[in-house]
Every structure is written in structure tokens, then in C-alpha cells.
Write a protein that holds these residues in place. Structure first.
Motif, PDB file in Angstrom:
ATOM      1  N   MET A   1       0.841  -1.202   0.000  1.00 18.18           N
ATOM      2  CA  MET A   1       0.000   0.000   0.000  1.00 18.18           C
ATOM      3  C   MET A   1       0.870   1.243   0.000  1.00 18.18           C
ATOM      4  N   LEU A   2       0.604   2.168  -0.904  1.00 12.28           N
ATOM      5  CA  LEU A   2       1.304   3.442  -0.939  1.00 12.28           C
ATOM      6  C   LEU A   2       0.762   4.344   0.164  1.00 12.28           C
ATOM      7  N   THR A   3       1.660   4.964   0.902  1.00 14.90           N
ATOM      8  CA  THR A   3       1.236   5.834   2.001  1.00 14.90           C
ATOM      9  C   THR A   3       1.964   7.162   1.895  1.00 14.90           C
ATOM     10  N   TYR A   4       1.216   8.235   1.939  1.00 14.71           N
ATOM     11  CA  TYR A   4       1.776   9.576   1.830  1.00 14.71           C
ATOM     12  C   TYR A   4       1.293  10.437   2.990  1.00 14.71           C
ATOM     13  N   ASP A   5       2.140  11.387   3.374  1.00 17.46           N
ATOM     14  CA  ASP A   5       1.824  12.276   4.490  1.00 17.46           C
ATOM     15  C   ASP A   5       1.126  13.526   3.961  1.00 17.46           C
ATOM     16  N   PHE A   6      -0.167  13.571   4.105  1.00 13.80           N
ATOM     17  CA  PHE A   6      -0.933  14.698   3.580  1.00 13.80           C
ATOM     18  C   PHE A   6      -0.770  15.965   4.428  1.00 13.80           C
ATOM     19  N   GLU A   7      -0.076  15.847   5.553  1.00 20.15           N
ATOM     20  CA  GLU A   7       0.196  17.037   6.360  1.00 20.15           C
ATOM     21  C   GLU A   7       1.190  17.954   5.639  1.00 20.15           C
ATOM     22  N   ASN A   8       1.907  17.382   4.673  1.00 24.15           N
ATOM     23  CA  ASN A   8       2.937  18.155   3.957  1.00 24.15           C
ATOM     24  C   ASN A   8       2.451  18.686   2.612  1.00 24.15           C
ATOM     25  N   LYS A   9       1.151  18.670   2.380  1.00 28.03           N
ATOM     26  CA  LYS A   9       0.644  19.047   1.071  1.00 28.03           C
ATOM     27  C   LYS A   9       0.722  20.547   0.795  1.00 28.03           C
TER      28      LYS A   9
END
Length: 481
Positions: A1-9
Motif C-alpha cells: 500500500m502506498l502511504t503519503y503524508d498529507f500534512e505536507n501538502k
């Protein structure tokens, strides 16, 4: 599963951030070619975002060619050339760059139609690409003109620089940086009175004995202008991904003229893999890509398609115009030259006089720098998106619906209407013209006979009113019976 930190958008929207994260992982090689991506629901659940957000990100990646879909199997990463598989190049290509200024600073877009009897008062003219007259910001434009006349009165007494006044070139560079993510040297911009003038400049830079490949089908006036200047044109066929690169092999070709972000007349978008092939050809053969950024401002969903000039500024001549977004009478076009060609321009052609009045250039520069151009584009994009949907809805609700297909990629001011039966295209067009309806077929823009484009007609909708469209659709339905 790809996981990205949306806090850094940051200031990006959710879908833009996800799109950028996945694209960066593909370019860096973290996501391998052919690797399956999570389903839309899985991706949404893992990041606590909506399915529509993932859907929009995936849709943008598909249209640019970074991923592809297989029915009932899912989404997969496309194969990307190793030359582009590193994060540093990604950052260079796709982050928003400032325009490059010198150390010491001081294309009309040819109407994309081949109309017959242009002065005739048609019931409906599907060849016309004129904008709605009430859409032009007359009040703002006239106010800036008056102020410009007062502020720049002394400048009007001096001949404009041959490549355009500094203020306009700087405004164009800023616009391309913000809208197209391109890092532009202001001194490499040439402003001219229409794309035809700029084509003639390209001819002189490449040499009159040069060979330029053009798209087939494509806008035929391009090759006519080149040929009138002594250039030989090769009409190369396109497929779903654009001009076929294998057709370049073994031929003496100096440049390729394409519209990769919105091909005319098919509307097809060139995926990143095909763009890479073309750029590799240009590097290996010391050739140039002439990127005609036709209709790039009118993409109605997702992000603008990245320009090829942002991938390789050394081998791409970028061209655009203001006549489609503002008005045909504003004959101001521009191109961005690679350093090598700009040096030739300075040595050989710098004696030319400017072809656009200083007054118009200063006015347009202020219109752009003060944010009015961006707001106008946004307003027009929303207007034409809604109007396009209205026109398409009217077709789907008419008797002709069962006899046609609509080919559109949610961009541009035209779409393709396909007829689902064997007809004589020329006879069909003549019947419509006898009933005061002007229309062109895709085959009108083919240099060679290409049967795949038979029974397909071009619908320029920007100047079509809904009430007259209803009558036109009735006539078309009768013509098909």
C-alpha cells in the motif's frame, strides 16, 4: 500500500498532492513499471480521503501517460525511460520555477478552421472558433489602456525591441512559470504579430533547406506557411499517442512541429512516454521540437498538461498566442527559443523591427502582471466548460443521439462528432451547407488518405447558440435518414 503524508501538502489540493506523490515515485523508480497501484477505494481508505479525490489524481496520471488501466484488473504504472528515472530530474521538471532574468536587466493563433464563404451568414457555423463578444473584459482593458497611455507616453516614441518590450516578456515568463511550471529566460522570448510571423523566424533560424515533420491529420496552414518559405514538410501519421516516432527513423528531419497537449483536430494528448521518445530523437539527431501549445488554457478538469519545454529547454521551441484566450484581433503571439537558436537570432535577425506596437505590448503586460489575465482565463474556462456541457447535453437529447458518438477529452473549444453509419462525407457536408450549416470533417485536415478518420466531423462550439443548435441537429438528423 502506498502511504503519503498529507500534512505536507502545503497549498496544493488533496488530489494535486496525491498526483504529485505518485508521479514522483514513478519517476524515481520507487513504483516500478507494470506495478499495480492500489484501487481507488483502498487508496482512499488508507489516507482517509474521498474516492473522488483518488479518482481525480488517477485520471490526471492516466491522461499524462504515467499510469494506465486494464478493465477489471486495476491501475498500473507505465514504463518510463531510465533517462527520467530520478527524483532530481523530477524536481527540475515539475516544481514551479521562477523565471530566469539576465544579470543586468534593463499564434492570432491561426484560426483552426478551413471555413468556406467566411462572410456568409450561416444558421450555424461549426467552423467558427470566435469567442463570445460579451466575454471580453472591455472595461478592464480600456482602463489599463488609458493608464498605459499616461505612464508610458515617452516609450511610444521609441521603436520597440525586435523581440518585444521587456515588460511583456517578463509578464509572459512569470505566467509560464506559474501556469505551466516552466523556468524561462526572459531574453529567450520573442514576441511577434501572430504565429505566422514566428514560423518565418523559425525557418530563417533552421535554414531554408530544412525539413520539418508535421502531424497528419493536422492544421494544414502550418505546412503551407513553412512551404511558402522554402521548407520541405513531411506529413507523418498520428496514433492515439500522437505523431508516430517510428516514422522519423531513417529520414532527414530537422524539426517536428506538434501540439502535444491538445492535438488538432483530434484533441488527443501525447503521453509522457511518447514525449520522451521524441526528445530522445531530438537529442540524438540534433533536431528540434516545435511545441504548439494550442488550447492548453482550456482544459476543463485536472491540471494543465505539462509542457515539453519544461522537460528539455535545449531542444524545444515553445509557441503560444493570446488571440484565442483574449480576442483574434489581438495579434500577439510569442515563442521561447533554446539558447542555441536564440544566439543565432541575435547574430542574424536582431536587425528586425518589432511587429507589435509598444502600446499594445505594455497594455497586455499590465493586464497579465496585475492578475487580470489569470482571472479572465479562469472565468472563460468555467464558462466554456458549462457551455460545452450544455451543447453536448443538447446533442444527447436530440433525435441524432443514437446515430452519433461524441469524442472529447474535456478540453479545448471543439470536439469530434462521429457518425455511426456509412455515409458519403462530402455529400453530407454539402447537404448541410445547402441548409446553411457550415461544418468540416477530420478528413479535411488529412494530407494522406486515413480511413480511420472517415465519418468524423469537427464541432467548434464557442460561437454556437443553443436555439440554433436545435434546428441544426434536426437538419443533420434528416440528412442522415
Amino acid at each position: 500500500m502506498l502511504t503519503y503524508d498529507f500534512e505536507n501538502k502545503g497549498k496544493q489540493s488533496l488530489y494535486e498532492y496525491l498526483y504529485n506523490c505518485i508521479k514522483k515515485d514513478i519517476l524515481s523508480g520507487k513504483i516500478k513499471a507494470g506495478e499495480k497501484l492500489p484501487s481507488k477505494r483502498e487508496m482512499a481508505r488508507n489516507h482517509n480521503i474521498s474516492v473522488i479525490t483518488v479518482e481525480n489524481a488517477y485520471a490526471q496520471l492516466i491522461v499524462e501517460g504515467y499510469i494506465f488501466t486494464q478493465e477489471k484488473k486495476g491501475y498500473f504504472a507505465s514504463e518510463i525511460s531510465e533517462q527520467y528515472m530520478n527524483a532530481d530530474l523530477y524536481d527540475k521538471m515539475h516544481t514551479k520555477n521562477h523565471c530566469i532574468k539576465p544579470e543586468h536587466s534593463l499564434h492570432d493563433k491561426i484560426g483552426r478552421n478551413q471555413g468556406i464563404n467566411k462572410n456568409r451568414d450561416w444558421l450555424v457555423d461549426f467552423n467558427s472558433n470566435h469567442i463570445m463578444y460579451d466575454s471580453f473584459p472591455f472595461a478592464t482593458w480600456s482602463r489599463i489602456m488609458r493608464r498605459t497611455l499616461l505612464d508610458k507616453e515617452n516609450s511610444f516614441l521609441v521603436s520597440p525591441a525586435p523581440n518585444g518590450v521587456w515588460e511583456l516578456r517578463e509578464a509572459i515568463a512569470n505566467h509560464l512559470s506559474q501556469f505551466r511550471g516552466m523556468s524561462i529566460n526572459v531574453n529567450n522570448i520573442i514576441v511577434g504579430a501572430g504565429t505566422e510571423y514566428l514560423y518565418s523566424i523559425i525557418v530563417q533560424l533552421l535554414g531554408n533547406d530544412s525539413v520539418i515533420a508535421v502531424e497528419d491529420p493536422g492544421y494544414q496552414k502550418i505546412s503551407k506557411v513553412y512551404e511558402s518559405n522554402g521548407i520541405k514538410c513531411l506529413h507523418l501519421p498520428i496514433d492515439q499517442s500522437g505523431i508516430r516516432t517510428e516514422a522519423l527513423v531513417g529520414k532527414k528531419i530537422d524539426a517536428v512541429h506538434i501540439s502535444p497537449s491538445h492535438h488538432f483536430p483530434t484533441g488527443r494528448v501525447m503521453p509522457v512516454s511518447r514525449r520522451q521518445h521524441l526528445l530522445n530523437w531530438a537529442r540524438e539527431n540534433h533536431g528540434f521540437i516545435i511545441e504548439d501549445d494550442y488550447d492548453s488554457e482550456f482544459r476543463f478538469s485536472g491540471r494543465p498538461i505539462p509542457a515539453m519545454a519544461g522537460m528539455d529547454s535545449n531542444h524545444v521551441i515553445y509557441m503560444n498566442t493570446f488571440s484565442k484566450t483574449l480576442a483574434p484581433s489581438i495579434r500577439i503571439a510569442y515563442m521561447v527559443l533554446p539558447d542555441e537558436l536564440m544566439e543565432k537570432y541575435r547574430k542574424r535577425l536582431n536587425f528586425y523591427s518589432g511587429t507589435v506596437s509598444s502600446f499594445e505590448q505594455y497594455t497586455l503586460a499590465n493586464f497579465i502582471l496585475e492578475g487580470y489575465y489569470e482571472r479572465h482565463i479562469n472565468r472563460m474556462r468555467n464558462y466554456y466548460r458549462d457551455y460545452r456541457n450544455t451543447i453536448i447535453s443538447a446533442i444527447k437529447q436530440s433525435p441524432i443521439d443514437s446515430k452519433v458518438t461524441i469524442e472529447e477529452d474535456n478540453a479545448g473549444l471543439h470536439f469530434i462528432l462521429g457518425i455511426n453509419k456509412e455515409i458519403d462525407d462530402e455529400k453530407f457536408k454539402q447537404i448541410l451547407r445547402n441548409h446553411n450549416i457550415n461544418i468540416s470533417s477530420v478528413s479535411d485536415y488529412c494530407y494522406n488518405v486515413l480511413e480511420e478518420f472517415n465519418h468524423k466531423f469537427i464541432i467548434n462550439y464557442s460561437a454556437v447558440t443553443k436555439d440554433k443548435l436545435t434546428k441544426a441537429l434536426e437538419i443533420m438528423d434528416n440528412a442522415l435518414k
